[in-house]
Structure formats: C-alpha cells, structure tokens
Design a protein around this motif. Structure first.
Motif, PDB file in Angstrom:
ATOM      1  N   ASP A  16      26.395 -38.658  54.081  1.00  0.00           N
ATOM      2  CA  ASP A  16      26.381 -38.193  55.467  1.00  0.00           C
ATOM      3  C   ASP A  16      26.333 -36.668  55.463  1.00  0.00           C
ATOM      4  O   ASP A  16      26.263 -36.035  54.396  1.00  0.00           O
ATOM      5  CB  ASP A  16      27.581 -38.736  56.247  1.00  0.00           C
ATOM      6  CG  ASP A  16      28.923 -38.298  55.649  1.00  0.00           C
ATOM      7  OD1 ASP A  16      28.962 -37.284  54.917  1.00  0.00           O
ATOM      8  OD2 ASP A  16      29.934 -38.978  55.912  1.00  0.00           O
ATOM      9  N   THR A  17      26.400 -36.057  56.618  1.00  0.00           N
ATOM     10  CA  THR A  17      26.288 -34.601  56.696  1.00  0.00           C
ATOM     11  C   THR A  17      27.511 -33.863  56.148  1.00  0.00           C
ATOM     12  O   THR A  17      27.465 -32.653  55.931  1.00  0.00           O
ATOM     13  CB  THR A  17      26.045 -34.157  58.154  1.00  0.00           C
ATOM     14  OG1 THR A  17      27.079 -34.705  58.995  1.00  0.00           O
ATOM     15  CG2 THR A  17      24.691 -34.638  58.641  1.00  0.00           C
ATOM     16  N   GLU A  22      27.271 -42.699  51.104  1.00  0.00           N
ATOM     17  CA  GLU A  22      27.105 -43.922  51.889  1.00  0.00           C
ATOM     18  C   GLU A  22      26.313 -44.978  51.126  1.00  0.00           C
ATOM     19  O   GLU A  22      26.493 -46.176  51.359  1.00  0.00           O
ATOM     20  CB  GLU A  22      26.402 -43.608  53.213  1.00  0.00           C
ATOM     21  CG  GLU A  22      27.239 -42.784  54.171  1.00  0.00           C
ATOM     22  CD  GLU A  22      26.605 -42.685  55.545  1.00  0.00           C
ATOM     23  OE1 GLU A  22      25.483 -43.213  55.741  1.00  0.00           O
ATOM     24  OE2 GLU A  22      27.237 -42.077  56.442  1.00  0.00           O
ATOM     25  N   PRO A  92      17.269 -32.965  53.188  1.00  0.00           N
ATOM     26  CA  PRO A  92      17.842 -33.510  54.425  1.00  0.00           C
ATOM     27  C   PRO A  92      16.994 -34.657  54.985  1.00  0.00           C
ATOM     28  O   PRO A  92      15.772 -34.686  54.815  1.00  0.00           O
ATOM     29  CB  PRO A  92      17.824 -32.311  55.370  1.00  0.00           C
ATOM     30  CG  PRO A  92      16.704 -31.455  54.884  1.00  0.00           C
ATOM     31  CD  PRO A  92      16.669 -31.634  53.397  1.00  0.00           C
ATOM     32  N   ARG A  94      16.138 -36.411  58.606  1.00  0.00           N
ATOM     33  CA  ARG A  94      16.230 -36.073  60.030  1.00  0.00           C
ATOM     34  C   ARG A  94      15.970 -37.296  60.913  1.00  0.00           C
ATOM     35  O   ARG A  94      15.234 -38.214  60.524  1.00  0.00           O
ATOM     36  CB  ARG A  94      15.222 -34.974  60.371  1.00  0.00           C
ATOM     37  CG  ARG A  94      15.414 -33.691  59.579  1.00  0.00           C
ATOM     38  CD  ARG A  94      14.318 -32.672  59.893  1.00  0.00           C
ATOM     39  NE  ARG A  94      14.432 -31.492  59.057  1.00  0.00           N
ATOM     40  CZ  ARG A  94      15.186 -30.432  59.323  1.00  0.00           C
ATOM     41  NH1 ARG A  94      15.918 -30.430  60.438  1.00  0.00           N
ATOM     42  NH2 ARG A  94      15.225 -29.402  58.516  1.00  0.00           N
ATOM     43  N   ASN A  95      16.548 -37.291  62.098  1.00  0.00           N
ATOM     44  CA  ASN A  95      16.281 -38.361  63.065  1.00  0.00           C
ATOM     45  C   ASN A  95      15.046 -38.009  63.895  1.00  0.00           C
ATOM     46  O   ASN A  95      14.383 -36.988  63.642  1.00  0.00           O
ATOM     47  CB  ASN A  95      17.497 -38.618  63.957  1.00  0.00           C
ATOM     48  CG  ASN A  95      17.886 -37.391  64.765  1.00  0.00           C
ATOM     49  OD1 ASN A  95      17.097 -36.455  64.941  1.00  0.00           O
ATOM     50  ND2 ASN A  95      19.118 -37.386  65.273  1.00  0.00           N
ATOM     51  N   SER A  96      14.735 -38.836  64.875  1.00  0.00           N
ATOM     52  CA  SER A  96      13.532 -38.627  65.683  1.00  0.00           C
ATOM     53  C   SER A  96      13.563 -37.326  66.473  1.00  0.00           C
ATOM     54  O   SER A  96      12.521 -36.789  66.852  1.00  0.00           O
ATOM     55  CB  SER A  96      13.334 -39.804  66.646  1.00  0.00           C
ATOM     56  OG  SER A  96      14.482 -39.969  67.478  1.00  0.00           O
ATOM     57  N   GLU A  97      14.754 -36.799  66.709  1.00  0.00           N
ATOM     58  CA  GLU A  97      14.876 -35.526  67.422  1.00  0.00           C
ATOM     59  C   GLU A  97      14.823 -34.314  66.484  1.00  0.00           C
ATOM     60  O   GLU A  97      14.878 -33.163  66.920  1.00  0.00           O
ATOM     61  CB  GLU A  97      16.184 -35.461  68.222  1.00  0.00           C
ATOM     62  CG  GLU A  97      16.166 -36.299  69.501  1.00  0.00           C
ATOM     63  CD  GLU A  97      16.451 -37.760  69.199  1.00  0.00           C
ATOM     64  OE1 GLU A  97      17.284 -38.025  68.297  1.00  0.00           O
ATOM     65  OE2 GLU A  97      15.840 -38.621  69.857  1.00  0.00           O
ATOM     66  N   ALA A  99      17.121 -33.692  64.139  1.00  0.00           N
ATOM     67  CA  ALA A  99      18.456 -33.301  63.674  1.00  0.00           C
ATOM     68  C   ALA A  99      18.745 -33.933  62.313  1.00  0.00           C
ATOM     69  O   ALA A  99      18.355 -35.080  62.039  1.00  0.00           O
ATOM     70  CB  ALA A  99      19.503 -33.737  64.685  1.00  0.00           C
ATOM     71  N   VAL A 100      19.429 -33.194  61.461  1.00  0.00           N
ATOM     72  CA  VAL A 100      19.799 -33.706  60.131  1.00  0.00           C
ATOM     73  C   VAL A 100      20.935 -34.704  60.281  1.00  0.00           C
ATOM     74  O   VAL A 100      21.982 -34.390  60.859  1.00  0.00           O
ATOM     75  CB  VAL A 100      20.215 -32.552  59.192  1.00  0.00           C
ATOM     76  CG1 VAL A 100      20.703 -33.108  57.860  1.00  0.00           C
ATOM     77  CG2 VAL A 100      19.056 -31.585  58.982  1.00  0.00           C
ATOM     78  N   THR A 101      20.730 -35.910  59.760  1.00  0.00           N
ATOM     79  CA  THR A 101      21.750 -36.952  59.854  1.00  0.00           C
ATOM     80  C   THR A 101      22.327 -37.344  58.492  1.00  0.00           C
ATOM     81  O   THR A 101      23.457 -37.829  58.418  1.00  0.00           O
ATOM     82  CB  THR A 101      21.173 -38.207  60.516  1.00  0.00           C
ATOM     83  OG1 THR A 101      20.067 -38.701  59.716  1.00  0.00           O
ATOM     84  CG2 THR A 101      20.673 -37.905  61.924  1.00  0.00           C
ATOM     85  N   HIS A 102      21.536 -37.162  57.439  1.00  0.00           N
ATOM     86  CA  HIS A 102      21.965 -37.533  56.091  1.00  0.00           C
ATOM     87  C   HIS A 102      21.304 -36.600  55.078  1.00  0.00           C
ATOM     88  O   HIS A 102      20.384 -35.844  55.404  1.00  0.00           O
ATOM     89  CB  HIS A 102      21.578 -38.982  55.762  1.00  0.00           C
ATOM     90  CG  HIS A 102      22.258 -40.009  56.595  1.00  0.00           C
ATOM     91  ND1 HIS A 102      21.820 -40.341  57.866  1.00  0.00           N
ATOM     92  CD2 HIS A 102      23.358 -40.789  56.350  1.00  0.00           C
ATOM     93  CE1 HIS A 102      22.602 -41.277  58.367  1.00  0.00           C
ATOM     94  NE2 HIS A 102      23.547 -41.560  57.477  1.00  0.00           N
TER      95      HIS A 102
END
Length: 206
Positions: A16-17, A22, A92, A94-97, A99-102
């Motif tokens: 995770d960030t 995980e 990193p 990133r999600n659809s927006e 943003a770094v998620t993992h």
C-alpha cells in the motif's frame, strides 16, 4: 495476468502507500523463505540486512512517493538469516484518477552474479600483484645494470602505489615499476637503458 505473476521467475510484491505488504508471489516466498501469510501487513524492512546505508532506502522512498520509478540493488536477508542480492524496480500503481494507490516491486535474484564478480575481482587483484612483483624484480635488475654503467644520472619516478626502497635507486620502485627518464634514452659505455615517458614499464638494453 494474475496467472503470469504467480508463475513469474521474478519476485513480485505489492504494497500500500505506507509500504506495508499486501501481496507477494511464490517466487518471493521461495527466495526469502517467508510465506504470504507471514509477510502480509509487514513492511519490507523485515528483509533489510543492515549492509546498506539508510540513504539508499530514503532515496528510493522519496522517488517512488513522487510518482517515479526506482531501480537499484538490495542486499537483503532471508528468513533463515542468510543474505542475498536482488536487482529491483519499484514503481507506483495509479487509479483511474491518476492517484497513487499502491507500489509494485519486481525483483531478480543476482546473488550468483555478485559472487562471480567477487571471484573475478579477487583473481584480477591477485594477478596484478604477481605482475607487480615481476615488474619490480625486473626494474631492480635493470637499475643494477644502469648504476654499474653510469652514476649520478637523475631519474623521475612515477605513480603512487606501494613502494620499496632499494640502495641502488635514486628514488623508489612504485607500483608496476613505472619510470620516466628525464631526457629519454641514456647512453653509457657499450649499452643503453631506455625509459619511455609515454609507455608503462622499464626497458633495458645491454
């Protein structure tokens, strides 16, 4: 994709960030000795061997949290306490927006390569030491001939390796016995001794 990761010959880990693990693939467990259950929620620092400076990890962390990929080598420790080397890349996710998620780490065990490099380096150093000894012996023999034929000629001695004093030298024998004679070739009696300022080694002619 998940099947490819599970069967990958490379170690794969996802955190995770905050850096807590995980997911790890079977190759990770094979290399480190830790099962997925043992490392889930743990920080990868459990693999630190203590052989690398803290700045390596700081630079890595600063780079990935800025959204960039890091590549480098880790000197890690397995569950059983033995060490290994890993060539890794951490990037990193990133999600659809955007943003770094993992964070995703892909690694390769390079322990054997490191061992081979160490053996080659040790062999190279040993050969250089032997060559130095032969060069030094040859240089002393040449200087003995030179001193028997001509006295009081000054010589500049180059390089800064380990040296040894010798009463027949107006200077010191340095690493690889590299010399530069002021003026090029010295003629004395029925022979000559040449010192080339542009090439390594000692050249004697009698």
């Amino acid at each position: 994709l998940s099947g490819a990761i599970e069967q990958s010959p490379s170690t794969v880990a996802i955190t995770d960030t905050k850096g807590d693990l995980e997911y790890v693939n079977p190759k990770f467990s094979q290399l480190t000795g830790y099962s997925p259950e043992e490392v889930k929620g743990q920080n990868p620092r459990i693999l630190k061997s203590g052989e690398q400076p803290a700045k390596v990890y700081k630079e890595m962390w600063d780079l990935i949290i800025s959204g960039k990929e890091w590549r480098g080598e880790f000197h890690n420790k397995r569950k059983d306490g033995t060490s290994y080397w890993e060539l890794a890349s951490i990037s990193p996710i990133r999600n659809s927006e955007g943003a770094v998620t993992h964070f995703l780490k892909v690694g390769e065990d390079i322990t054997e390569r490191k061992r081979a490099e160490k053996v080659l380096l040790e062999t190279k150093n040993e050969l250089e030491a032997q060559t130095w000894g032969l060069q030094k012996t040859n240089a002393l023999a040449c200087w003995g001939t030179f001193n028997a034929r001509g006295q009081g000629v000054k010589v500049a001695v180059l390089d800064t390796g380990v040296d040894s004093s010798h009463p027949s030298l107006n200077g010191r024998v340095t690493r690889f016995a590299e010399f530069d004679y002021w003026g090029g070739t010295v003629q004395e009696g029925d022979g000559s001794i040449a010192y080339d300022s542009h090439q390594h080694g000692t050249h004697c002619c009698g």
